[in-house]
Design a protein around this motif. Structure first.
Motif, mmCIF file in Angstrom:
data_model
loop_
_atom_site.group_PDB
_atom_site.id
_atom_site.type_symbol
_atom_site.label_atom_id
_atom_site.label_comp_id
_atom_site.label_asym_id
_atom_site.label_seq_id
_atom_site.Cartn_x
_atom_site.Cartn_y
_atom_site.Cartn_z
ATOM 1 N N PHE A 109 103.309 25.547 61.324
ATOM 2 C CA PHE A 109 104.052 24.333 60.993
ATOM 3 C C PHE A 109 105.496 24.674 60.641
ATOM 4 O O PHE A 109 105.776 25.287 59.611
ATOM 5 N N GLN A 110 106.420 24.263 61.524
ATOM 6 C CA GLN A 110 107.839 24.581 61.366
ATOM 7 C C GLN A 110 108.529 23.455 60.600
ATOM 8 O O GLN A 110 109.204 22.598 61.179
ATOM 9 N N GLN A 111 108.383 23.517 59.273
ATOM 10 C CA GLN A 111 108.859 22.411 58.458
ATOM 11 C C GLN A 111 110.377 22.254 58.472
ATOM 12 O O GLN A 111 110.898 21.178 58.165
ATOM 13 N N HIS A 112 111.102 23.292 58.892
ATOM 14 C CA HIS A 112 112.558 23.183 58.963
ATOM 15 C C HIS A 112 113.006 22.233 60.081
ATOM 16 O O HIS A 112 114.176 21.823 60.114
ATOM 17 N N ALA A 154 99.490 9.908 66.528
ATOM 18 C CA ALA A 154 100.883 10.356 66.621
ATOM 19 C C ALA A 154 101.020 11.866 66.680
ATOM 20 O O ALA A 154 102.111 12.386 66.900
ATOM 21 N N GLY A 155 99.925 12.598 66.493
ATOM 22 C CA GLY A 155 99.989 14.051 66.555
ATOM 23 C C GLY A 155 100.627 14.658 65.319
ATOM 24 O O GLY A 155 100.753 14.025 64.273
ATOM 25 N N ALA A 156 101.029 15.913 65.438
ATOM 26 C CA ALA A 156 101.637 16.655 64.335
ATOM 27 C C ALA A 156 102.985 17.188 64.817
ATOM 28 O O ALA A 156 103.043 18.235 65.470
ATOM 29 N N PRO A 157 104.084 16.486 64.524
ATOM 30 C CA PRO A 157 105.365 16.791 65.165
ATOM 31 C C PRO A 157 105.986 18.144 64.821
ATOM 32 O O PRO A 157 106.828 18.632 65.577
ATOM 33 N N MET A 158 105.577 18.753 63.710
ATOM 34 C CA MET A 158 106.174 20.050 63.362
ATOM 35 C C MET A 158 105.225 21.207 63.649
ATOM 36 O O MET A 158 105.457 22.338 63.225
ATOM 37 N N TYR A 159 104.163 20.920 64.394
ATOM 38 C CA TYR A 159 103.156 21.928 64.706
ATOM 39 C C TYR A 159 103.524 22.677 65.986
ATOM 40 O O TYR A 159 103.743 22.069 67.036
ATOM 41 N N ARG A 160 103.585 23.984 65.894
ATOM 42 C CA ARG A 160 103.871 24.824 67.068
ATOM 43 C C ARG A 160 102.543 25.313 67.647
ATOM 44 O O ARG A 160 101.808 26.050 66.998
ATOM 45 N N ALA A 167 107.938 23.954 67.885
ATOM 46 C CA ALA A 167 107.156 22.736 67.708
ATOM 47 C C ALA A 167 107.582 21.672 68.722
ATOM 48 O O ALA A 167 108.748 21.605 69.107
ATOM 49 N N ASP A 168 106.623 20.863 69.127
ATOM 50 C CA ASP A 168 106.919 19.754 70.029
ATOM 51 C C ASP A 168 107.185 18.513 69.180
ATOM 52 O O ASP A 168 106.298 17.701 68.949
ATOM 53 N N LEU A 169 108.410 18.397 68.721
ATOM 54 C CA LEU A 169 108.755 17.259 67.877
ATOM 55 C C LEU A 169 108.523 15.952 68.630
ATOM 56 O O LEU A 169 108.882 15.840 69.803
ATOM 57 N N GLY A 170 107.941 14.987 67.950
ATOM 58 C CA GLY A 170 107.719 13.717 68.612
ATOM 59 C C GLY A 170 107.084 12.688 67.705
ATOM 60 O O GLY A 170 106.602 12.996 66.620
ATOM 61 N N PHE A 171 107.079 11.456 68.167
ATOM 62 C CA PHE A 171 106.450 10.352 67.443
ATOM 63 C C PHE A 171 106.238 9.219 68.430
ATOM 64 O O PHE A 171 106.671 9.282 69.590
ATOM 65 N N LEU A 172 105.552 8.179 67.989
ATOM 66 C CA LEU A 172 105.303 7.015 68.822
ATOM 67 C C LEU A 172 106.175 5.852 68.378
ATOM 68 O O LEU A 172 106.389 5.657 67.184
ATOM 69 N N GLU A 173 106.669 5.114 69.332
ATOM 70 C CA GLU A 173 107.440 3.902 69.062
ATOM 71 C C GLU A 173 106.636 2.702 69.543
ATOM 72 O O GLU A 173 106.175 2.676 70.688
ATOM 73 N N LEU A 174 106.467 1.711 68.677
ATOM 74 C CA LEU A 174 105.775 0.477 69.026
ATOM 75 C C LEU A 174 106.792 -0.650 69.036
ATOM 76 O O LEU A 174 107.545 -0.824 68.066
ATOM 77 N N VAL A 175 106.831 -1.389 70.121
ATOM 78 C CA VAL A 175 107.779 -2.499 70.256
ATOM 79 C C VAL A 175 106.998 -3.773 70.567
ATOM 80 O O VAL A 175 106.355 -3.865 71.622
ATOM 81 N N ARG A 176 107.044 -4.720 69.653
ATOM 82 C CA ARG A 176 106.343 -5.995 69.865
ATOM 83 C C ARG A 176 107.363 -7.074 70.201
ATOM 84 O O ARG A 176 108.307 -7.318 69.458
ATOM 85 N N GLU A 177 107.144 -7.715 71.344
ATOM 86 C CA GLU A 177 108.051 -8.757 71.815
ATOM 87 C C GLU A 177 107.244 -9.758 72.634
ATOM 88 O O GLU A 177 106.432 -9.373 73.470
ATOM 89 N N ASN A 178 107.448 -11.036 72.342
ATOM 90 C CA ASN A 178 106.736 -12.104 73.057
ATOM 91 C C ASN A 178 105.217 -11.917 72.991
ATOM 92 O O ASN A 178 104.502 -12.028 73.994
#
Length: 304
Positions: free
Chosen positions: A41-44, A244-250, A257-268
């Motif tokens: 876990f690359q917390q930096h 969403a996984g673990a974004p600081m996990y190598r 680490a494969d930094l990442g997250f999910l974006e949810l967009v609600r429209e109409n």
């Protein structure tokens, strides 16, 4: 339009020489940290993650638990410090639930360390919490943590079920879509993670039954398994799981680490999902198509 970022297991870690904290389960956790997690876990990398989340100006940031590794006060403080720029720029827009690592021992359950350090993100400090964000969209935060010895399972209990039923009776009629934030998924993912008494949400079948009765779309935002995916319930097709996984996990064999997250967009009255991931020096964003019931899509890989 309503936009949210879903962030999974961050697992900030610290070593401790305090003998009062080196007892029982935590001693095992610290040993695992020394041998494995401190390198994995690359917390930096938190700064890069925070800056990109800020750049999309979400209406909510939803954390699905495991901010820490063994619930040490120093780990909670590290999480608060690293995420402070996010809190400063998105004041009042952050919501969170604890993971099993945030209530690591009976002591942390009793003293409510998570609530002490991150209670301002728990939406009035009640469990479960419910938020009406408008246009028929509700968000519910469930605390599935429990005292589990040396295990890492969660529990969906009678009190939480009653609160959900009360919400449905009193306010649920206004809901056209529900987002559930809970560290543990209510169903295991067949073929990827097999049914495991050590890591499941015990009583999850009752939560599954309740959500399946709602007759509205339910997005179940969770973590626990350190892998990013979307999975649609085979028995309750109105429920879609988003990990969403673990974004600081190598991962093994990867340089970083494969930094990442999910974006949810609600429209109409429709919610779309996007994956944000850092590849090299550049952030990529891609749309996610919802799978058929019983199917899943691997969101950890670069291909859609």
């Amino acid at each position: 339009m309503f936009r949210a970022a879903h962030i999974g297991d961050l697992h900030f870690w610290r070593f401790t020489a305090n003998p009062g904290y080196l007892l029982g389960k935590r001693l095992l956790g610290i040993a695992n940290l020394v041998l494995k997690r401190s390198r994995a876990f690359q917390q930096h990398r938190a700064t890069e993650l925070v800056e990109h989340v800020e750049s999309i100006s979400p209406d909510r940031v939803l954390f699905s638990g495991d901010f820490t590794t063994t619930s040490l006060p120093s780990e909670f403080k590290a999480a608060v410090e690293a995420l402070k720029p996010l809190e400063d720029s998105l004041s009042g827009k952050i919501r969170a639930v604890p993971g099993n690592h945030d209530r690591y021992t009976k002591r942390e359950l009793r003293t409510k360390s998570f609530d002490v350090h991150l209670g301002n993100w728990c939406f009035h400090g009640t469990w479960p919490w419910f938020e009406d964000v408008g246009n028929g969209l509700w968000i519910a935060g469930i605390d599935g943590t429990t005292s589990n010895g040396v295990g890492c399972f969660g529990v969906f209990d009678d009190r939480t079920l009653k609160s959900l039923r009360d919400w449905r009776a009193d306010r649920g009629a206004t809901a056209r879509e529900l987002w559930v934030v809970c560290h543990f998924p209510a169903e295991d993912l067949p073929g990827v993670f097999h049914h495991d008494r050590g890591t499941e949400l015990r009583g999850g079948d009752r939560l599954l039954a309740f959500l399946g009765e709602l007759d509205i779309p339910v997005l179940f935002l969770h973590g626990h398994h350190h892998y990013r995916w979307i999975y649609r319930s085979p028995s309750r097709p109105n429920i879609t799981y988003l990990n969403a996984g673990a974004p600081m996990y190598r991962r093994k064999g990867r340089p970083s680490a494969d930094l990442g997250f999910l974006e949810l967009v609600r429209e109409n009255d429709t919610t779309g999902v996007k994956v944000h991931s850092l590849k090299g020096q550049d952030w990529t964003v891609r749309e996610v198509q919802q799978p058929e019931p019983g199917k899943y899509r691997d969101l950890q890989k670069t291909a859609p």
